[in-house]
Design an enzyme around this catalytic site. Sequence first.
Site, short mmCIF file in Angstrom:
data_model
loop_
_atom_site.label_atom_id
_atom_site.label_comp_id
_atom_site.label_asym_id
_atom_site.label_seq_id
_atom_site.Cartn_x
_atom_site.Cartn_y
_atom_site.Cartn_z
N GLU A 23 2.53 1.86 -2.42
CA GLU A 23 2.91 0.55 -1.90
C GLU A 23 3.79 0.67 -0.66
OE1 GLU A 23 4.70 -3.64 -3.63
OE2 GLU A 23 5.51 -1.76 -4.39
N ASP A 24 4.70 1.63 -0.67
CA ASP A 24 5.70 1.72 0.40
C ASP A 24 5.31 2.64 1.55
OD1 ASP A 24 7.20 0.01 -1.10
OD2 ASP A 24 8.53 1.54 -1.93
#
Length: 744
Positions: A92-93
Amino acid sequence: MSSAITLTEIPHDWEEPQELTELLEILREQRPTTDANLIRKAYFVAEKAHAGQVRGTGEPYITHPLAVARILTELRVDDDSIIAALLHDVLEDCPDISTDAIEKEFGKDVRAIVEGVTKLKFKATTGSSAVQRSRAETSRAAETLRKMLLAMANDFRVIIIKLADRLHNMITLDGLPPEKRTRISNETLDVYAPLAARLGIWQIKWQLEDLAFKHLYPEEFKRVGEMVAKSRVDREIELGRAIIELKERLEQKGVSVIEIRGRPKHLYSIFNKMVKQHVDFDEIYDLLAVRVVVNDMPECYLALGVVHELWMPIPGLFSDFIAKPKPNGYQSLHTKVVGPLGSPLEIQIRTREMHDIAEHGVAAHWTYKEDNPKSKDSTQFTRLRSQLFDWSSDSKLSSDFLRSITNDLFSEQVFVFTPKGDVIDLPNESTPVDFAFRVHSQLGLTMVGAKINGLIVPLATRLQNGDVVELITRANATPSLDWLEFVRSSHARNKLRNYFRKITKVDDAARGRDLLERELKPYGLDPKAYLGEDKMSELAKQFHGVDGAVDLFSKVGAGLISAHNIVNKLRGHTQDVKPLDQIQINPSRQGKLTVSTSGMDGTMVKRAKCCDPLPGDDVLGYVTRGRGIMVHRRMCPNAAGYQAKEAERMIPLDWPSDGSNHSVELQIVTVNRQGLLMDISTIFGEAKTNVSAARIRTLPNSTAEISVTIEVADTVQLSQVMAKISNFADVISILRVYGKTAGK
């Protein structure tokens, strides 16, 4: 992939942080075969991926995945789980890291777990009004839970990591704004703590509850904490004396004690008992508890005898979860006695293996091995796995789904047995019907009776812990609508509703076929040639949400799809409307007169009350004597009578929607439950559909018949509203009623 992040080599000059060194030391102590280099590499990848990122508390983001991994070491999970915990926020990051790269370096299992955890990320809810935000929050919570259940069903390690992730987030919640703290704490108390309990991971469950309690009810948390601290000295004195006396007596009797210690009563459980039982703190008598861990099962029962010999047992407060384990694997002996100073004292007796399962739940059962990476968790979770799939697929709507899960998954349980000795868990106060549907849907649909502990009983009998249930079935038997009065589990209720909806669907399909046959006759078309299975199945593909010929017939019969629309598609014919000045009003002309209920060229146009037509219906006009044109549905019996007797007064009409609303009645048959009318009313409100009249009639079989008159612009809006209402699991049938209005 970014050059700053590598999944292959750790630079020689990279310094291993002290926190990672401590983590690896713990893992080596637990499991000498642990792959320290692979875990070290996972940490390095996570550190680079989260470089420059900080949490709400101001700490570097890498502290979070490291803390999650540290929490998981207490559950003694496998290496893949630790690696996935370190990487669980990477996808996600950091878009520079792909799932393929993770699989290549860390294996398929790690990739699957990381992807599973990543899919459980959700955006905050939005909406312009409080109602919209509330409905969006319900939808988001339901979707969160549905995805979690599916993830659990595929691999329990996903949810174990998610629980550890939530625990660390709760520990560091002070760095977030108050509104976020409240939302996350509510979600933790409603979803995550019950999930941890359902999986038997009590070590995480009680921490989540106490942390959520702290943020949701700070004053009560402080007050209960102060009361516990105030009485702690006296309790510790009594507890210490009890432990010494019990240990000495056990040693005298030759019982090998591995561990004996006091078990703390957690703040939220104390508060919960005070609220639910309406008692003061001084009236809570089970604050004292001792846990005894021994070598093997025979010593558990020997230790129980010693306890009852030493102190007087309190009648009715003994449970044997060794002989009758809970479905999540929990085993222990529970007894309550009058302690050395006269206070009630709870004693729990178990083996080391039982204790690990009691503390770590499903995590203690995990059997993934280096030499057998395909092996699955222990067989006693197979049934839970199938239940998870059932819960996630039983309900279409968010509200239905949340209600089912709250009722079946998170409620108090009763534990009963099949004749073969398998343990079945059900919501408290369940019946043999609930039991039948839990074992297999076909058993529920064909059962005619039941035996409890060898005796034939009524199907509405409430099951008790330890009951042995035997079902009596008959191949041609069918369920009774009356069962909805007493079934307790949402799973059984959903199966019954689906059965009765299918029965209704058969009736609707027969009605729909009849309507289409009658619609084809005026065109001189043979229904056998046009309404065959192949032709209708192909036509069904043109309609959203229609699955095959039978479904198409049933939706026509229920009024969800216009018969006239179907016939036009079957004929491949779209008729143009001629201009008004080119049309002669006589029965032989080919065009249709375009009309509006607001009138036409000074001629009054009215809807016939006998059939309540709507724009979009196939309609005819009857030229009345002095009262203008009366609009009828083509299938209206009165219109058929006029056609036979006064054909010269009948004119084909085209009646497009002009934005004005028209009343129409719906008849809805539902399972009678609290809040259903409000749910249905919300659908009307969202569709901007006014309700002008309503009448509700409850029936003895736990169903209700709702007659409601609504105002819609045309058949398109009506079909949309009916389709949304029919999606409610509690709705058995919905029909458009012609020729009368509700409340009259």
